[in-house]
Design a protein around this motif. Sequence first.
Motif, PDB file in Angstrom:
ATOM      1  N   GLY A 179       0.798  -1.215  -0.028  1.00 36.95           N
ATOM      2  CA  GLY A 179       0.021  -0.120  -0.177  1.00 36.95           C
ATOM      3  C   GLY A 179       0.767   1.476   0.076  1.00 36.95           C
ATOM      4  N   GLY A 231      -0.236   3.062   3.756  1.00 37.71           N
ATOM      5  CA  GLY A 231       0.135   1.596   3.718  1.00 37.71           C
ATOM      6  C   GLY A 231      -0.276   0.868   5.239  1.00 37.71           C
ATOM      7  N   MET A 263      -4.319   0.578   5.352  1.00 42.94           N
ATOM      8  CA  MET A 263      -4.938  -0.393   4.408  1.00 42.94           C
ATOM      9  C   MET A 263      -4.504  -1.622   4.965  1.00 42.94           C
ATOM     10  SD  MET A 263      -3.456  -1.171   0.576  1.00 42.94           S
ATOM     11  CE  MET A 263      -3.819  -2.798  -0.217  1.00 42.94           C
ATOM     12  N   PHE A 267      -7.668   1.905  -2.046  1.00 40.48           N
ATOM     13  CA  PHE A 267      -6.009   2.209  -1.906  1.00 40.48           C
ATOM     14  C   PHE A 267      -5.111   2.009  -3.324  1.00 40.48           C
ATOM     15  CE2 PHE A 267      -7.306   1.952   2.568  1.00 40.48           C
ATOM     16  CZ  PHE A 267      -6.525   3.129   3.224  1.00 40.48           C
TER      17      PHE A 267
END
Length: 313
Positions: free
Chosen positions: A111, A154, A157, A208
């Motif tokens: 991510g 990231g 996610m 994402f």
Amino acid sequence: MEIKSRQYPAITEFILLGLSDEPHMQVVLFSTFLAIYIIILAGNLLIILLTLADPALHTPMYFFLRNLSFLEICYTSVNVPKMLESLFSGKKSISFIGCALQTYFDFFLGGSECFLLASMAYDRYVAICKPLHYPVLMSQKVYTFLAVVSWLSGFLMSFSHTSMVFTLPFCASNVINHFFCDIPPLLKLACGDTTRTEIAVFTVAMIFVTFPFVLILMSYIGIINTILKISSSEGRKKTFSTCSSHLIVVTLFFGSACIIYLKPNSSYSPNTDKYLSLFYTVVGPILNPAIYSLRNKEVKCAFMRIWKRKPLK
């Protein structure tokens, strides 16, 4: 009448089948991936040291490249050492917690890379389309903020994906037809109806992955429009060369990731997905240093300057 919920035996470990069950292939695969892992570490570490050592490379573009190289080192280190251990010792098991951590860091780093590549595309857009405003639009405060947001995205996610999958009960089997703990094969092992979880995972992945991809697409539309306005063919070629390396990396990463995670669950193919995963877990990290060094004149010049530099007496 009291209805009792069905209890499933707790799974304490998973079995990763890996890339091949053939005994004679274990030595070949171990040697190949050990060599690849060493090259990934050396190549990306060289990019980091090079962009830190040469003052000419202390720019936003190489700041993002440094982040990307560090990310690739971490990304590969999540999966490849475990795969090498399995190939060397024959031990294919991974603990439940180990599997959850592997999944978490895979999606955390994956991510983060999505948004980091989007930040790099924005940097190229500003440099090519708004060169006079570049020092303001890409100040140290701005590019540091973009990097922090990339890593934080990231994290968010990965936290959502991992929590949704590993709170499910697993009962069918503990055998994963993959070389690391990935969400699609894990969902196949979950008990009962996982439709809601699959939809939730797909939705989060769409947000994402699609959002940074749209940002990259918009940046390159602006870049292409600007390049087409350049009168000389040499000028167009020179301008496009500054972002061609990034475009290759984006195509490799998003292409393989979208095929695996943004397709209907009904078309899931364990063997196909397993080999496609190699593109963003192994192939991408080993190609990035080569793409950004062999196709980048500034990096090659910086390497030669440091190589020829005489030691201080």
